[in-house]
Motif scaffolding. Sequence first.
Motif, mmCIF file in Angstrom:
data_model
loop_
_atom_site.group_PDB
_atom_site.id
_atom_site.type_symbol
_atom_site.label_atom_id
_atom_site.label_comp_id
_atom_site.label_asym_id
_atom_site.label_seq_id
_atom_site.Cartn_x
_atom_site.Cartn_y
_atom_site.Cartn_z
ATOM 1 N N ASP A 230 7.238 3.154 3.783
ATOM 2 C CA ASP A 230 7.338 4.256 2.826
ATOM 3 C C ASP A 230 8.002 5.450 3.526
ATOM 4 O OD1 ASP A 230 5.669 5.199 0.038
ATOM 5 O OD2 ASP A 230 6.565 6.729 1.331
ATOM 6 N N TRP A 231 9.227 5.783 3.139
ATOM 7 C CA TRP A 231 10.003 6.797 3.860
ATOM 8 C C TRP A 231 9.335 8.173 3.803
ATOM 9 C CZ3 TRP A 231 11.879 10.963 1.175
ATOM 10 C CH2 TRP A 231 11.948 10.838 -0.212
ATOM 11 N N ARG A 232 8.560 8.423 2.674
ATOM 12 C CA ARG A 232 7.919 9.755 2.570
ATOM 13 C C ARG A 232 6.867 9.924 3.667
ATOM 14 N NH1 ARG A 232 6.955 8.204 -3.506
ATOM 15 N NH2 ARG A 232 6.606 6.349 -2.290
ATOM 16 N N VAL A 233 6.101 8.868 3.900
ATOM 17 C CA VAL A 233 5.074 8.943 4.958
ATOM 18 C C VAL A 233 5.760 9.084 6.320
ATOM 19 C CG1 VAL A 233 3.094 7.791 6.015
ATOM 20 C CG2 VAL A 233 3.530 7.540 3.574
ATOM 21 N N ALA A 234 6.852 8.290 6.497
ATOM 22 C CA ALA A 234 7.569 8.352 7.773
ATOM 23 C C ALA A 234 8.038 9.775 8.035
ATOM 24 C CB ALA A 234 8.748 7.388 7.752
ATOM 25 N N LEU A 330 -5.322 10.682 10.320
ATOM 26 C CA LEU A 330 -5.785 11.382 9.112
ATOM 27 C C LEU A 330 -4.679 11.401 8.064
ATOM 28 C CD1 LEU A 330 -8.326 12.943 8.206
ATOM 29 C CD2 LEU A 330 -7.158 15.055 8.879
ATOM 30 N N LEU A 331 -3.470 11.690 8.550
ATOM 31 C CA LEU A 331 -2.324 11.717 7.632
ATOM 32 C C LEU A 331 -2.137 10.354 6.975
ATOM 33 C CD1 LEU A 331 0.245 13.317 6.649
ATOM 34 C CD2 LEU A 331 1.441 12.267 8.573
ATOM 35 N N ALA A 332 -2.248 9.285 7.768
ATOM 36 C CA ALA A 332 -2.064 7.931 7.237
ATOM 37 C C ALA A 332 -3.147 7.593 6.222
ATOM 38 C CB ALA A 332 -2.080 6.925 8.389
ATOM 39 N N LEU A 333 -4.379 7.968 6.509
ATOM 40 C CA LEU A 333 -5.500 7.678 5.601
ATOM 41 C C LEU A 333 -5.282 8.371 4.263
ATOM 42 C CD1 LEU A 333 -8.588 7.909 8.003
ATOM 43 C CD2 LEU A 333 -7.971 5.962 6.558
ATOM 44 N N LEU A 334 -4.933 9.668 4.346
ATOM 45 C CA LEU A 334 -4.740 10.443 3.110
ATOM 46 C C LEU A 334 -3.562 9.895 2.320
ATOM 47 C CD1 LEU A 334 -5.361 14.091 4.421
ATOM 48 C CD2 LEU A 334 -6.857 12.703 2.975
ATOM 49 N N ALA A 335 -2.413 9.678 3.038
ATOM 50 C CA ALA A 335 -1.203 9.214 2.343
ATOM 51 C C ALA A 335 -1.410 7.813 1.787
ATOM 52 C CB ALA A 335 -0.024 9.251 3.321
ATOM 53 N N GLY A 336 -2.031 6.932 2.573
ATOM 54 C CA GLY A 336 -2.260 5.551 2.149
ATOM 55 C C GLY A 336 -3.111 5.512 0.896
ATOM 56 N N ALA A 337 -4.221 6.284 0.914
ATOM 57 C CA ALA A 337 -5.123 6.293 -0.234
ATOM 58 C C ALA A 337 -4.402 6.837 -1.455
ATOM 59 C CB ALA A 337 -6.355 7.137 0.096
ATOM 60 N N ALA A 338 -3.676 7.959 -1.265
ATOM 61 C CA ALA A 338 -3.002 8.601 -2.407
ATOM 62 C C ALA A 338 -1.954 7.669 -2.996
ATOM 63 C CB ALA A 338 -2.378 9.914 -1.950
ATOM 64 N N LEU A 339 -1.130 7.031 -2.136
ATOM 65 C CA LEU A 339 -0.048 6.170 -2.620
ATOM 66 C C LEU A 339 -0.612 4.915 -3.298
ATOM 67 C CD1 LEU A 339 2.456 6.478 0.382
ATOM 68 C CD2 LEU A 339 2.777 7.346 -1.933
ATOM 69 N N HIS A 340 -1.699 4.376 -2.722
ATOM 70 C CA HIS A 340 -2.279 3.170 -3.327
ATOM 71 C C HIS A 340 -2.898 3.497 -4.681
ATOM 72 C CE1 HIS A 340 -4.147 -0.687 -3.741
ATOM 73 N NE2 HIS A 340 -5.380 -0.156 -3.780
ATOM 74 N N GLY A 349 0.013 -2.661 1.859
ATOM 75 C CA GLY A 349 0.911 -1.571 2.295
ATOM 76 C C GLY A 349 0.098 -0.424 2.862
ATOM 77 N N ALA A 350 -1.004 -0.058 2.152
ATOM 78 C CA ALA A 350 -1.855 1.041 2.637
ATOM 79 C C ALA A 350 -2.467 0.658 3.980
ATOM 80 C CB ALA A 350 -2.964 1.340 1.629
ATOM 81 N N TYR A 351 -2.857 -0.662 4.062
ATOM 82 C CA TYR A 351 -3.444 -1.116 5.327
ATOM 83 C C TYR A 351 -2.435 -0.944 6.469
ATOM 84 C CZ TYR A 351 -4.584 -4.114 9.135
ATOM 85 O OH TYR A 351 -4.799 -4.568 10.407
ATOM 86 N N VAL A 352 -1.165 -1.328 6.190
ATOM 87 C CA VAL A 352 -0.121 -1.265 7.218
ATOM 88 C C VAL A 352 0.097 0.169 7.702
ATOM 89 C CG1 VAL A 352 2.415 -1.257 7.246
ATOM 90 C CG2 VAL A 352 1.186 -3.375 6.957
ATOM 91 N N LEU A 353 0.066 1.113 6.725
ATOM 92 C CA LEU A 353 0.229 2.527 7.118
ATOM 93 C C LEU A 353 -0.837 2.928 8.135
ATOM 94 C CD1 LEU A 353 1.010 4.782 4.026
ATOM 95 C CD2 LEU A 353 2.473 4.156 5.949
ATOM 96 N N ILE A 354 -2.080 2.549 7.779
ATOM 97 C CA ILE A 354 -3.193 2.937 8.660
ATOM 98 C C ILE A 354 -3.089 2.204 10.003
ATOM 99 C CG2 ILE A 354 -5.730 2.898 8.884
ATOM 100 C CD1 ILE A 354 -5.672 3.147 5.723
ATOM 101 N N ALA A 355 -2.681 0.913 9.939
ATOM 102 C CA ALA A 355 -2.544 0.148 11.190
ATOM 103 C C ALA A 355 -1.510 0.799 12.097
ATOM 104 C CB ALA A 355 -2.149 -1.292 10.879
ATOM 105 N N TYR A 356 -0.353 1.193 11.524
ATOM 106 C CA TYR A 356 0.687 1.826 12.346
ATOM 107 C C TYR A 356 0.208 3.161 12.898
ATOM 108 C CZ TYR A 356 4.156 -1.695 11.186
ATOM 109 O OH TYR A 356 4.836 -2.864 11.078
ATOM 110 N N ALA A 357 -0.514 3.913 12.077
ATOM 111 C CA ALA A 357 -1.025 5.211 12.567
ATOM 112 C C ALA A 357 -1.981 4.967 13.739
ATOM 113 C CB ALA A 357 -1.744 5.963 11.457
ATOM 114 N N GLY A 358 -2.800 3.904 13.616
ATOM 115 C CA GLY A 358 -3.706 3.554 14.726
ATOM 116 C C GLY A 358 -2.911 3.149 15.945
ATOM 117 N N MET A 359 -1.822 2.358 15.698
ATOM 118 C CA MET A 359 -0.997 1.919 16.829
ATOM 119 C C MET A 359 -0.302 3.092 17.511
ATOM 120 S SD MET A 359 0.720 -1.570 15.401
ATOM 121 C CE MET A 359 2.056 -1.592 16.570
ATOM 122 N N LEU A 360 -0.022 4.115 16.686
ATOM 123 C CA LEU A 360 0.631 5.317 17.215
ATOM 124 C C LEU A 360 -0.230 5.969 18.308
ATOM 125 C CD1 LEU A 360 3.326 6.370 16.281
ATOM 126 C CD2 LEU A 360 2.141 7.988 14.798
#
Length: 652
Positions: A230-234, A330-340, A349-360
Amino acid sequence: MGQKPSIRCTTPSQASPRPLGQAPATPTRAPWLGWETGRTRVRSPGPVPKLPPGPKPPPHAWSSFAMPPALSPAPSRPLSLALPYLVPHRGRLALLGLVLVASTAVAVAAPQLLRRFVDRAADGAQTGTLLWAAAAFAGLALLAEALLVLGDALAARVAWSATNALRLDLVRHCLRLDLTFTQRHPPGALVDRIDGDVGRLANLFSRMVPLLVANGLLLLGIGVALLATDWRVALGYVPLVGGGVVLLRRLTRGAVPAATAQRAASAALLGRVAEHVDGLPDLRGAGANDVARRAFWRDAAALLTVARHAITLGVRWPAAAQGLASAGLLLALLAGAALHLGGHLSLGGAYVLIAYAGMLQLPLLHIAHQAHDLQQALGAWQRVAELLAERPSVLDGPGRLPRPAGGALGVALEEVTFRYAPGERPALDGVTLRLAPGRRLALLGRTGSGKSTLAGLLFRFADPTSGRVLLDGHDLRGLSGDSVRRRVGLVPQEVRIFHATVRDNVSLFDARMSDRQIRVAVREVGLGGWLDALPDGLSTRLGAGGRPLSEGEAQLLSLARVLITDPALVVLDEPTSRLSPAGRGALHAATERLLAGRTAVLVAHQLDTVRTADEVAVLADGRLVEHGPRAALLDDPDSEFSRRLAAGELTR
Ligand SMILES: Nc1ncnc2c1ncn2[C@@H]1O[C@H](COP(=O)(O)OP(=O)(O)OP(=O)(O)O)[C@@H](O)[C@H]1O
């Protein structure tokens, strides 16, 4: 001269004694005839300095007390220093690069697999499909582990090969430096540079650089994967990562100088310990244990001060990285929840956002945790570069000193003046002297008159400040050091026995010398019976931890060391002997055998030795006050030589 001879058993890394509380830069005599430098030959710690009472050290006491002086400023371009050592491993480095890229790709792909798994499970997919997805995930995890092991092995191999080559170069380099260099830098401190700092560089290459590259690649991969998800989250992460980089840069400012200071303080402490261990008999003998303990304490306190500063700077980095990573999550959690919830993103997709944020989090934390080591390694880098930038003042000339036809070298000094440092009183002042091949010269003079300095110039430990030293008409400046050492043998006053076999102690680790040559030399100096009685013959270990030697045996061994090289000129700094008459007799007999048919310059203290000389030269305050045939000077009651004999300046 005038001090008692001493035998030091040592490994090359041991330190030399220095009067406690005295800065190392004010030696009382030429460094070279003590065999190794840094040794002032002061056998007792001398007057004990008044130390401040109580445990509190003055701020930065080390800076004037024990810290080795800074080396020449070095170019601080780490890559230019490392490149020559890395280029030979370019094949492995390329493979390592591929492995790092592959493991990044695997790490970034894993959440995508899980995304499919979650989405398919949410869509009620067949168990078989889910099992395939799970198996693929397990396969990826195995591949990631294999790549990790391969990457580690490659990095360690390159790092240790490269840094071993660097270590070797540093040792070679230090051996070429002026002897006064080691006088300024205690051996313990040099060991810390050659081994400690290079070890830190090995760690840098084997762990930190691959980790930094891998984590950099991972950050990039996560960025690309986020963009694809999701380019907006990126885009939301751009200010976060940008702000993080700026913050980390600010926090690390000052960290490298702090780490460099920490390393220097640690080297000073190590130098102190090595020095005290080596000088233990002197310290105990003078009852100076307490002073030694307090001096050590001051160095330790200085180290604590600088280490605390470096660690304070070091911990700010991980704390900031942790904060940044949490903000990202936190950003990933908020964005993931809102987008889902808004229907723009699947559950996977929401899971992946959070996974990448964790990996970050991981790369940031890895980099942060390596920060302290990285500072240390960069500090080590700086110190290694400084050491390599140090230049010897005695440079090899192109010429070779040929073997003299009659087997003995002619010696000449022309208007030789020598200063240990610019502006200092000359240790030798306009000395002109000639010695024909095969002649034997006894060099006399009170302590500090310049005898050892003159002897050292003949061995080219240093070049004259002005004037020339010639061997068989060849200016030493134009000759290679090797060719001079092949023709000139030096017997130092103080014998240093290495913790090594008899073979190595006689050949001085020269593997080209055969056992037969070594045996002949040992017998020639009268140590045949001693050698026969050794349990392992030439393989018997001497020195610390090995078989102890008597003073006389050690001195005879040092004659064997020179005899085996068959020199054409022998420079002998005679020990002011504590030997028994029998021991002295054996030494004289061996010395006679060594000097027969050779030119000799003897720094003489004993009447017996002077009696064997053809000529006598007397030095006073660096000036040659008398030089002539011994018999003629002896016949002249007004000669300096006769007066000094009458004054009892020579040991009977
Ligand atoms: N490494 C050094 N740096 C500075 N000055 C030095 C150094 N070595 C010796 N000197 C000084 O040079 C002068 C001559 O010293 P040198 O050791 O040659 O005298 P020496 O006649 O051999 O003395 P001794 O009989 O006590 O060994 C002395 O004033 C000494 O303090």
